[in-house]
Design an enzyme around this catalytic site. Structure first.
Site, PDB file in Angstrom:
ATOM      1  N   CYS A 144       0.792  -1.220  -0.081  1.00 35.52           N
ATOM      2  CA  CYS A 144      -0.066   0.047  -0.023  1.00 35.52           C
ATOM      3  C   CYS A 144       0.720   1.012   0.008  1.00 35.52           C
ATOM      4  O   CYS A 144       1.388   1.503   1.025  1.00 35.52           O
ATOM      5  CB  CYS A 144      -0.755   0.025   1.225  1.00 35.52           C
ATOM      6  SG  CYS A 144      -1.942   1.545   1.618  1.00 35.52           S
ATOM      7  N   CYS A 147      -0.622   4.048   2.063  1.00 35.68           N
ATOM      8  CA  CYS A 147      -0.125   4.083   3.660  1.00 35.68           C
ATOM      9  C   CYS A 147       1.428   4.170   4.040  1.00 35.68           C
ATOM     10  O   CYS A 147       1.738   4.917   4.957  1.00 35.68           O
ATOM     11  CB  CYS A 147      -0.760   2.268   4.037  1.00 35.68           C
ATOM     12  SG  CYS A 147      -2.077   1.901   3.350  1.00 35.68           S
ATOM     13  N   ASP A 148       2.087   3.705   3.195  1.00 33.52           N
ATOM     14  CA  ASP A 148       3.329   3.725   3.673  1.00 33.52           C
ATOM     15  C   ASP A 148       4.584   4.612   2.838  1.00 33.52           C
ATOM     16  O   ASP A 148       5.686   4.357   3.341  1.00 33.52           O
ATOM     17  CB  ASP A 148       4.098   1.992   3.386  1.00 33.52           C
ATOM     18  CG  ASP A 148       3.363   1.201   4.146  1.00 33.52           C
ATOM     19  OD1 ASP A 148       3.087   1.697   5.481  1.00 33.52           O
ATOM     20  OD2 ASP A 148       3.141  -0.084   3.802  1.00 33.52           O
TER      21      ASP A 148
END
Ligand code: NAP
Length: 315
Positions: A144, A147-148
């Site tokens: 992701c 997200c990261d």
């Protein structure tokens, strides 16, 4: 709304429509079912939105000229369904069975009963299945970018895959990373032309063709990958700070395995009215065999499934 209010003992509350999964398909089904004044319950085990909840920008949903953030459109869809009366059970559906004309969905919190079910569980990302992938997930291996990505400021990362996700997320990662290397197992991308053009024009992106990841290396953190050219079998170690994997999805159909008909890959088989092999159970979105896996078509199928459920209930 307190959870206890939602819980229904079989025999005391019978929903008209129970929807499993709160991605684009499930949320649209909820909107249509609720607006048809059907008692609607939607199960979502994480946060609503499905794959769009972890997508940076949705650029191909009509009406949003400049695109819309994935989490934003997800929240709007959830709020819109709630506005018309959809009840949400933020629980994982763990079992499903049919008793006469009633369906029962089991969660850790209780059993819910309904007259129809719409399956909209979507699909989950695939993993590479190579050494150290699991061990280093969250330590440089990610699925992701939204997200990261921010953890990779001025770092060098690898993106695996040649589809829309790989390129879209790869382009997104160039906001943070100093270099993004897309490793693809063929010499031709599957991604749409517009994304290919954008990736090709991005000076931070380069490609390694005909190549797979054989091994991820690192102690406690990704340090390198072992690449293997599938045509020449030559291997080479490439130093990297991160590995982002976007190699497609598998359907989330454990819940209904053995309950209704699936294809060999586990996708739900449904007819043109989106009815599955069990009357009263419908399938919408990426969980369904033949889905085109776009947000707009998932939403369209959610709408169709809700209309089909309504017709089924009327009959
Ligand atoms: P996808 O289209 O199935 O592409 C998966 C990619 O991963 C393919 O290039 C495939 O290679 C490669 N791959 C599969 N298994 C692999 C393995 N074991 N090792 C190495 N490579 C592997 O998946 P996706 O990109 O996640 O897209 C899914 C759906 O969502 C698509 O329909 C896509 O159009 C849609 N989507 C759309 C957008 C957008 O419109 N902006 C954005 C994201 C996703 P091969 O090409 O050789 O098969």
């Amino acid at each position: 709304m307190p959870r206890a209010f939602l819980r229904s003992k079989v025999g005391t509350k019978l929903y008209d429509v129970m929807i499993v999964g709160g991605g684009g398909a499930g949320l649209t089904a909820a909107l249509y079912a609720s607006r048809a004044k059907l008692e609607t319950l939607l199960f979502e085990k994480l946060i609503p939105g499905g794959q769009i909840a972890t997508t940076d920008l949705v650029e191909n949903y009509p009406g949003f000229v400049d695109g819309i953030l994935g989490p934003e459109i997800a929240q709007k869809m959830e709020a819109q369904a709630k506005r018309y009366g959809t009840q949400f059970a933020y629980e994982a559906a763990a079992g499903i069975k049919q008793t006469g004309t009633v369906f029962e969905v089991q969660t850790a919190e209780g059993v819910y009963a309904g007259r129809t079910v719409i399956l909209a569980m979507g699909a989950s990302y695939r993993t590479l299945g190579v050494p150290k992938e699991k061990e280093l997930t969250g330590k440089g291996v990610s699925y992701c970018a939204t997200c990261d990505g921010a953890f990779f400021k001025e770092k060098e990362v690898i993106v695996v895959g040649g589809g829309d996700s790989a390129l879209q997320e790869g382009i997104f990662l160039t906001r943070f990373a100093s270099r993004v290397t897309v490793v693809h197992r063929r010499d031709k991308l599957r991604a749409s032309v517009i994304l290919q053009e954008r990736a090709n024009a991005n000076p931070k992106i380069s490609f390694i063709w005909d190549t797979i990841i054989d091994k991820i290396e690192g102690n406690n953190r990704v340090e390198a990958v072992l690449l293997k050219n599938v045509k020449t079998a030559r291997t080479e170690t490439l130093r990297t700070d991160g590995v982002f994997v976007f190699i497609g999805h598998d359907p989330n159909t454990e819940l209904v395995r053995g309950f209704l008909d699936l294809d060999a890959k586990g996708y739900v088989l449904a007819d043109e009215l989106l009815q599955t092999s069990i009357p009263g159970v419908f399938a919408a979105g990426e969980v369904r065999k033949g889905s085109t896996r776009q947000l707009i078509t998932a939403c369209g199928e959610g709408c169709e499934a809700a209309l089909a459920a309504q017709k089924y209930l009327e009959n």
